[in-house]
Structure formats: structure tokens, C-alpha cells
Design an enzyme around this catalytic site. Structure first.
Site, PDB file in Angstrom:
ATOM      1  N   LYS A 117     -19.418  16.832  38.619  1.00  0.00           N
ATOM      2  CA  LYS A 117     -18.390  17.466  37.784  1.00  0.00           C
ATOM      3  C   LYS A 117     -18.077  16.633  36.546  1.00  0.00           C
ATOM      4  O   LYS A 117     -17.740  17.183  35.496  1.00  0.00           O
ATOM      5  CB  LYS A 117     -17.120  17.738  38.603  1.00  0.00           C
ATOM      6  CG  LYS A 117     -17.290  18.900  39.571  1.00  0.00           C
ATOM      7  CD  LYS A 117     -15.984  19.638  39.825  1.00  0.00           C
ATOM      8  CE  LYS A 117     -16.225  20.909  40.626  1.00  0.00           C
ATOM      9  NZ  LYS A 117     -15.007  21.632  40.980  1.00  0.00           N
ATOM     10  N   LYS A 199     -26.291  27.963  42.261  1.00  0.00           N
ATOM     11  CA  LYS A 199     -25.480  28.897  43.047  1.00  0.00           C
ATOM     12  C   LYS A 199     -24.664  29.815  42.128  1.00  0.00           C
ATOM     13  O   LYS A 199     -24.346  29.430  40.985  1.00  0.00           O
ATOM     14  CB  LYS A 199     -24.585  28.145  44.035  1.00  0.00           C
ATOM     15  CG  LYS A 199     -23.320  27.592  43.461  1.00  0.00           C
ATOM     16  CD  LYS A 199     -22.310  27.242  44.567  1.00  0.00           C
ATOM     17  CE  LYS A 199     -21.033  26.757  43.901  1.00  0.00           C
ATOM     18  NZ  LYS A 199     -19.873  26.758  44.719  1.00  0.00           N
ATOM     19  N   LYS A 202     -18.075  31.573  39.965  1.00  0.00           N
ATOM     20  CA  LYS A 202     -17.168  32.440  39.186  1.00  0.00           C
ATOM     21  C   LYS A 202     -16.860  31.875  37.809  1.00  0.00           C
ATOM     22  O   LYS A 202     -16.471  32.617  36.913  1.00  0.00           O
ATOM     23  CB  LYS A 202     -15.886  32.740  39.976  1.00  0.00           C
ATOM     24  CG  LYS A 202     -15.112  31.541  40.499  1.00  0.00           C
ATOM     25  CD  LYS A 202     -13.859  32.018  41.219  1.00  0.00           C
ATOM     26  CE  LYS A 202     -13.574  31.338  42.534  1.00  0.00           C
ATOM     27  NZ  LYS A 202     -13.611  29.877  42.595  1.00  0.00           N
TER      28      LYS A 202
END
Ligand code: AQP
Length: 337
Positions: A117, A199, A202
């Protein structure tokens, strides 16, 4: 003691970082509804975790309520189980501080999600991103959850939660249940439609990479039609060499219950066009009833907020009991009530 109290306890959370995707549904939410039959469940809208990445405040607020409505629409029963928003139970943060004082810098530095991240958001490598696994440990340990459904990306964090719990128990005496990971039998990892080795997420900036739980029929059909496949024209399951087709097969299998050989036989000699259409129609048929229920629930904001208020109160009762015990164990002064 009621039957429910004797069951094992499960805790799981989802971040209100956008509208949930088909990946969230097939990988988590659909199973959450099923788990209610066998476990005592706590389901959390993880808004504090969402803050590790910069959010638009109004969107975060709206997403938290919308996500709650979706959880109700997929069948979460807020009376038999507990549905709440993480920030509504301040004890999570309180415990998190004490756990952070029992977690080593080196342990947090090894977390691969922090490295990933940080690389993804180099302009905002904040302290919350670094200590996020401690808050996650707190979310789990505060309810003495026996089981935590985790995807592969979270196993390292669960391991850390177990390490922290074990260390605390060794120093201060038996306090926390050591949580186990739980891999649901019917879980599916859904990949991006545009980059099927990644993956489905959203928060992906490419809207064609995901199917949202609120997408209408035409949008779903269009997105599946555009899904990246390959040029050999065979519906065959091979994640290494045919990730796009394999991903569509995973989705089709998850909705129809068919095996991969059955799907291969069904579409033998047919082109990808027919196959994509079948995947789209099965998806529409499955999520349409959820969308209808969602619209009904979203029209009643007072009901949704009532569920969250009740959930927060019941969760806080359990959480405060753990925090009070922890305060006593570590030597924080407690005054008589
Ligand atoms: N593509 C996926 N396939 C299967 N399961 C998935 N989950 C997420 N994406 C997939 C599962 O959904 C649950 C809630 O996830 P989350 O919202 O807390 O965070 P996430 O895993 O980071 O989900 P997203 O959609 O990728 O969110 P963003 O884009 O905000 O990072 C988890 O159980 C997760 O495994």
C-alpha cells in the site's frame, strides 16, 4: 444459555471505500450470510481502516450507510447477530493503543500489505497504514473471536494478531482467545475483468475492471462483453495461461454450482460471445433480488440507522468488558463505580 451463545464467534469486516463489487460479494458477503446459520457473527463496517487511504468525507459517510444497507440486503440478520460501524465502538481504538505498546516495530515493518500500500500511495505513507494491523488485532481480540474469515492477503495480519494475543497472555495472564483463520468452503477469488491477474477491487480507477453490486443489467452485460480473455477461443480452466477465461468460469461456477469440467463441456465448440453472455445472465439473475431488497432497505434510512445504533450498543457492551479487563491487567488505575 441460549444456543447462539454456545456457538463459536466469528468477526469479519468490510471497508466502506466504495460500492462493493462482485468480488466482495462472492469472496465475502455471500458467505457472511451463510455463516449466520452456524456461528455467532459480528459484522463490521470498517470505516477506521478506510481512513488509512485518503477518503472524501461525504463519500465515506454515505458509503458507510449504503454498505450497511447492502449487508442487510444480502441477508445479514441484525437481531440474531451484530452489525455495526467500527468507529461507533471507540473501545477498538482504546485497546489498539495498548496492543500497539505490545507490538514491535520490526513486526509491523514486515507486513507485506504495508509495503504494497505504501508503494501504491507514495504520497500518503501515514502512521495509520503502518499500525493498521494492530487495529485489526484489536477488532478481533476485543470480541474474543474464535474465527476470522480471511483472504490470502490477510493471513499475515491474522498471524500477527495471534502473536500479539499470545504475548499479552504470557505477560499479563490469560486474557485473549487466539483467533483462527477460517477459509469458507464456498469462497471465490474474483479477478479484475480488465487485468485478470489482479484481484477485482472496488477502488480500481478503471470502471470496466469490476462489476458493482449496484450495476444494472445493461452495464453488467457490457462489462462482461468487454472482459479481457485470450485468442484461442476455448472455454478451459487454466489460471496461469488463461486468467481471463478462468476468472469468468470462477464467477459462473460460483453462481451455478457447476464444476469446471461441466462448464467446459457446456461451452465446448461455442465462442466466447455465448460464454460471456451466459456469465452475464447468471450474474444478473443472482444479484437482481439483492438489488431489489437494497432499494427497499435504502428507502428506510431510519431503519438502517436504528440497526447500527442497536449494533453499536451490543458490540460496545462486549468490547468494553474486554477493555476493562485489559486495563486491570496492565495496571491502569480504575475507580470504583
Ligand atoms: N476480488 C475479490 N475476490 C474475493 N474476495 C474479495 N474481497 C475483496 N475483493 C475480493 C473480500 O471482501 C472482503 C472485504 O474487503 P474490504 O473492502 O475490506 O477490502 P479489500 O479486500 O481491500 O477489498 P477491495 O474491494 O479490494 O477494496 P479496496 O479497493 O478499497 O482496497 C474481504 O474479506 C476481502 O477478502
Amino acid at each position: 444459555m441460549s444456543e447462539l451463545l454456545k456457538r463459536k464467534r466469528i468477526l469479519s469486516g468490510i471497508q466502506p471505500t466504495g460500492t462493493p463489487t462482485l468480488g466482495n460479494y462472492l469472496g465475502a458477503l455471500r458467505n457472511w450470510a451463510l455463516l449466520q446459520n452456524s456461528y455467532d457473527c459480528l459484522y463490521m463496517v470498517a470505516d477506521l481502516h478506510a481512513l488509512t487511504v485518503r477518503q472524501v468525507p461525504a463519500d465515506l459517510r454515505r458509503n458507510s450507510r449504503a454498505l450497511t444497507a447492502l449487508l442487510l440486503a444480502v441477508g445479514i440478520d441484525p437481531k440474531e447477530h451484530i452489525l455495526f460501524v467500527q468507529s461507533h465502538v471507540p473501545a477498538h481504538c482504546e485497546l489498539s493503543w495498548i496492543l500497539a505498546c505490545n507490538t514491535q516495530f520490526g513486526e509491523l515493518s514486515r507486513m507485506t500489505q504495508f509495503k504494497d500500500k505504501s508503494a501504491k500511495h507514495p504520497d500518503n505513507v501515514n502512521g495509520g497504514l503502518f499500525t493498521y494491523p494492530v487495529l485489526m488485532a484489536s477488532d478481533i481480540l476485543i470480541y474474543n473471536a474464535d474465527l476470522v474469515p480471511v483472504g490470502q492477503d490477510q493471513t499475515q495480519h491474522l498471524e500477527l494478531a495471534r502473536d500479539i494475543a499470545g504475548r499479552f497472555n504470557n505477560i499479563y495472564g490469560e486474557t485473549f482467545v487466539l483467533p483462527e483463520g477460517y477459509v469458507p468452503a464456498a469462497g471465490a477469488k474474483v479477478m479484475s475483468l480488465s487485468e485478470p491477474t489482479k484481484k477485482m477491487s472496488k477502488s480500481d480507477p478503471n470502471v470496466n475492471s469490476f462489476i458493482l453490486m449496484t450495476d444494472d443489467k445493461d452495464t453488467i452485460v457490457r462489462k462482461f462483453k468487454r472482459a479481457v480473455t485470450d485468442s484461442d477461443g476455448m472455454v478451459h480452466f487454466d489460471t496461469a495461461n488463461k486468467p481471463g477465461v478462468s476468472n469468468l468460469m470462477t464467477i459462473y461456477a460460483a453462481f451455478t454450482g457447476k464444476t469446471m469440467p461441466e462448464i467446459e463441456a457446456e461451452f465446448a465448440g461455442k465462442g466466447y460471445g455465448d460464454f460471456k453472455m451466459a456469465v452475464a445472465e447468471t450474474t444478473v439473475d443472482a444479484i437482481c433480488p439483492v438489488q431489489e431488497e437494497l432499494q427497499r432497505i435504502q428507502a428506510d434510512k431510519a431503519y438502517v440507522d436504528g440497526v447500527l445504533k442497536d449494533g453499536a450498543e451490543r458490540a460496545a457492551r462486549l468490547a468494553n468488558r474486554t477493555v476493562s479487563k485489559v486495563h486491570r491487567k496492565v495496571g491502569l488505575l480504575q475507580l470504583e463505580k
